[in-house]
Motif scaffolding. Structure first.
Motif, short mmCIF file in Angstrom:
data_model
loop_
_atom_site.label_atom_id
_atom_site.label_comp_id
_atom_site.label_asym_id
_atom_site.label_seq_id
_atom_site.Cartn_x
_atom_site.Cartn_y
_atom_site.Cartn_z
N SER A 1 -31.49 24.82 -7.54
CA SER A 1 -30.26 24.48 -6.81
C SER A 1 -29.03 25.17 -7.38
O SER A 1 -28.01 25.27 -6.70
CB SER A 1 -30.05 22.96 -6.85
OG SER A 1 -29.97 22.48 -8.19
N ALA B 1 -40.36 21.54 -7.55
CA ALA B 1 -38.90 21.41 -7.52
C ALA B 1 -38.31 22.67 -6.89
O ALA B 1 -39.01 23.66 -6.67
CB ALA B 1 -38.35 21.18 -8.93
N ASP C 1 -37.64 15.76 -6.51
CA ASP C 1 -37.74 14.46 -5.85
C ASP C 1 -38.44 13.47 -6.77
O ASP C 1 -39.50 13.75 -7.32
CB ASP C 1 -38.53 14.61 -4.54
CG ASP C 1 -38.47 13.35 -3.69
OD1 ASP C 1 -38.92 12.29 -4.16
OD2 ASP C 1 -37.98 13.42 -2.56
N GLN D 1 -24.91 14.83 -9.68
CA GLN D 1 -24.18 14.22 -8.58
C GLN D 1 -24.58 12.77 -8.34
O GLN D 1 -23.94 12.08 -7.55
CB GLN D 1 -24.40 15.03 -7.30
CG GLN D 1 -23.83 16.45 -7.38
CD GLN D 1 -24.04 17.23 -6.10
OE1 GLN D 1 -24.82 16.83 -5.25
NE2 GLN D 1 -23.32 18.32 -5.96
N ILE E 1 -30.40 25.02 -12.91
CA ILE E 1 -30.72 23.63 -12.56
C ILE E 1 -31.63 23.63 -11.34
O ILE E 1 -31.37 24.32 -10.35
CB ILE E 1 -29.45 22.81 -12.28
CG1 ILE E 1 -28.60 22.71 -13.55
CG2 ILE E 1 -29.80 21.41 -11.78
CD1 ILE E 1 -27.28 21.99 -13.34
N ARG F 1 -33.66 11.13 -7.21
CA ARG F 1 -33.68 12.58 -7.36
C ARG F 1 -33.20 12.90 -8.77
O ARG F 1 -32.17 12.39 -9.20
CB ARG F 1 -32.77 13.24 -6.32
CG ARG F 1 -32.86 14.75 -6.30
CD ARG F 1 -32.06 15.34 -5.17
NE ARG F 1 -30.63 15.09 -5.33
CZ ARG F 1 -29.69 15.55 -4.51
NH1 ARG F 1 -30.04 16.27 -3.47
NH2 ARG F 1 -28.42 15.29 -4.72
N SER G 1 -32.91 16.08 -12.04
CA SER G 1 -32.68 17.51 -12.24
C SER G 1 -33.55 18.03 -13.37
O SER G 1 -33.99 17.28 -14.25
CB SER G 1 -31.21 17.77 -12.56
OG SER G 1 -30.40 17.50 -11.44
N ASP H 1 -29.65 13.53 -12.04
CA ASP H 1 -28.93 14.40 -11.12
C ASP H 1 -27.44 14.28 -11.41
O ASP H 1 -26.88 13.18 -11.37
CB ASP H 1 -29.23 13.98 -9.68
CG ASP H 1 -28.60 14.90 -8.65
OD1 ASP H 1 -27.90 15.85 -9.06
OD2 ASP H 1 -28.79 14.67 -7.45
N THR I 1 -33.79 20.88 -8.67
CA THR I 1 -33.77 19.50 -8.19
C THR I 1 -35.18 19.05 -7.87
O THR I 1 -35.95 19.77 -7.23
CB THR I 1 -32.89 19.38 -6.93
OG1 THR I 1 -31.58 19.84 -7.25
CG2 THR I 1 -32.80 17.94 -6.47
#
Length: 392
Positions: free
Chosen positions: A271, A268, A291, A91, A287, A236, A238, A89, A289
């Motif tokens: 995002s 997924a 879990d 972020q 992209i 998480r 991507s 991810d 996301t």
């Protein structure tokens, strides 16, 4: 797209079926009796030939030849399948670098190990570290002296021994010393902090997670800003996708993406859909996301993604899908055989991406036609036989 059958064998099989069909037959899937029987005359009531993509067959002949009929799938949304790659991810991934150059004297984490935010994970030894820490100690001593002078001047001013301007000067000097000390501390904090000796700086983890890269080894001399670790929070992950512009226009944040790998499947969510094309691939980066609190997906793993497409208003913009067995190539063009009153018409189509056992038709069909879903290769062979007869 369909099962291979030599043209001569297919043509012979169809010819035998057409010759043997004298009585009524039953069609499969959707009934072929919806269309009128073949015309007589020069085309012949019991046989067929190709004329600009036309194949003349009666309903009984279609049924006897094993040609099944159906209609395209038409709806507000469809799916496309394409390869994708699991990534960390953005972020939740961070590079830990050396803010100063020096020798690596300690690495406390290995690949795959967990780390908490603020934990010291490396120690750099260098002369620059000694200078930074030395400046902190010197500025601390100057601040202590300035505070002592300020306290003395405050007492003398209260006793009316020292003039006010001396008190103001002492207060200014103390303020400047405090600023210098804070600045020196900030420089050490930006470079790392701690580390033990005067010539050492500790590098701390900016986030908690797992170590997914460690490109340095103990004792290595590194330059300033060199990467020491890469840490990712893998709860998480991507999914990196690249879509054609026409498909990206029907993908929105929140759309579902089914992710598949051997023995695993998960859902997924989109995002991010890039507003610009990638200059190299000329496709749209997307992209999703995913879990990963169970830890079943690994960064860098190739997977298959089924992306849900959104309808863009009305049936005219809905996804039209046909079985891959319904599509043939005639004279270099993709065609689908559409049922007519006298047989079939080879209709040129523009195809999109495959979606499992189906393929998206971008143009050429309205979605309301009756088409040959299986046995289309036999019809293609009949066209070829007719073209050969015309050449003779």
């Amino acid at each position: 797209m369909s099962t291979f059958m030599p043209r001569t064998v297919a043509s012979l099989a169809l010819a035998l079926v057409l010759a043997a069909c004298g009585g009524a037959g039953e069609s499969t899937n959707e009934t072929a009796n919806e269309a009128a029987p073949a015309k007589g005359g020069e085309e012949g009531a019991g046989g067929g030939h190709a004329d600009e993509g036309k194949v003349t067959l009666s309903a009984d002949q279609i049924a006897a030849a094993g040609i099944q009929l159906g209609r395209p799938t038409l709806g507000g949304s469809g799916t496309i399948e394409l390869p994708a790659t699991i990534e960390g991810d953005p972020q939740g991934t961070q590079v830990v670098s050396a803010a100063i150059g020096g020798r690596v004297v300690s690495l406390t984490r290995n690949l795959g190990q967990s780390v908490g935010r603020g934990q010291t994970i490396a120690v750099i030894e260098s002369r620059e570290a000694a200078q930074l820490k030395g400046e902190v100690e010197a500025s601390r001593a100057r601040l202590a002296l300035a505070n002592s002078n300020l306290a003395r001047e405050q007492r003398l001013f209260a006793q009316r021994v020292s003039p006010e301007q001396d008190l103001i000067a002492a207060r200014t000097a103390a303020t400047e010393a405090r600023i210098a000390y804070q600045q020196a501390q900030s420089q050490v904090s930006a470079a790392g902090g701690g580390g033990g000796g005067l010539n050492r700086l500790g590098i701390v983890a900016p986030i908690g997670g797992q170590v997914i890269a460690r490109p340095v080894v103990l004792g290595q001399t590194v330059a300033a800003d060199a990467e020491l670790y890469r840490i990712a929070n893998l709860g998480r992950v991507s999914l990196a996708l690249n879509l054609k512009p026409e498909d990206a226009g029907r993908v929105k944040p929140g759309n579902t993406v089914m992710v598949r790998a051997p023995g695993r499947e998960a859902s997924a969510r989109i995002s991010f859909v890039s507003p610009a094309l990638d200059p190299q691939t000329r496709q749209v980066p997307v992209i999703a996301t995913l879990d990963n609190r169970g830890g079943q997906w690994r960064v860098g793993e190739p997977v298959t993604a089924s992306v849900q497409l959104s309808g863009t208003g009305g049936a005219a913009n809905a996804a039209i899908l046909v079985p891959t067995t319904a599509v043939q190539t005639v004279e270099g063009k993709s065609v689908v055989f559409v049922r007519t009153a006298t047989g079939f018409q080879a209709t040129p189509v523009t195809l999109g991406d495959a979606a499992g056992a189906t393929v998206i038709v971008r143009s050429g069909l309205t979605g309301r036609e009756q088409i040959a879903t299986t046995g289309s290769f036999t019809l293609k062979a009949e066209i070829g036989k007719g073209e050969a007869a015309h050449e003779d």
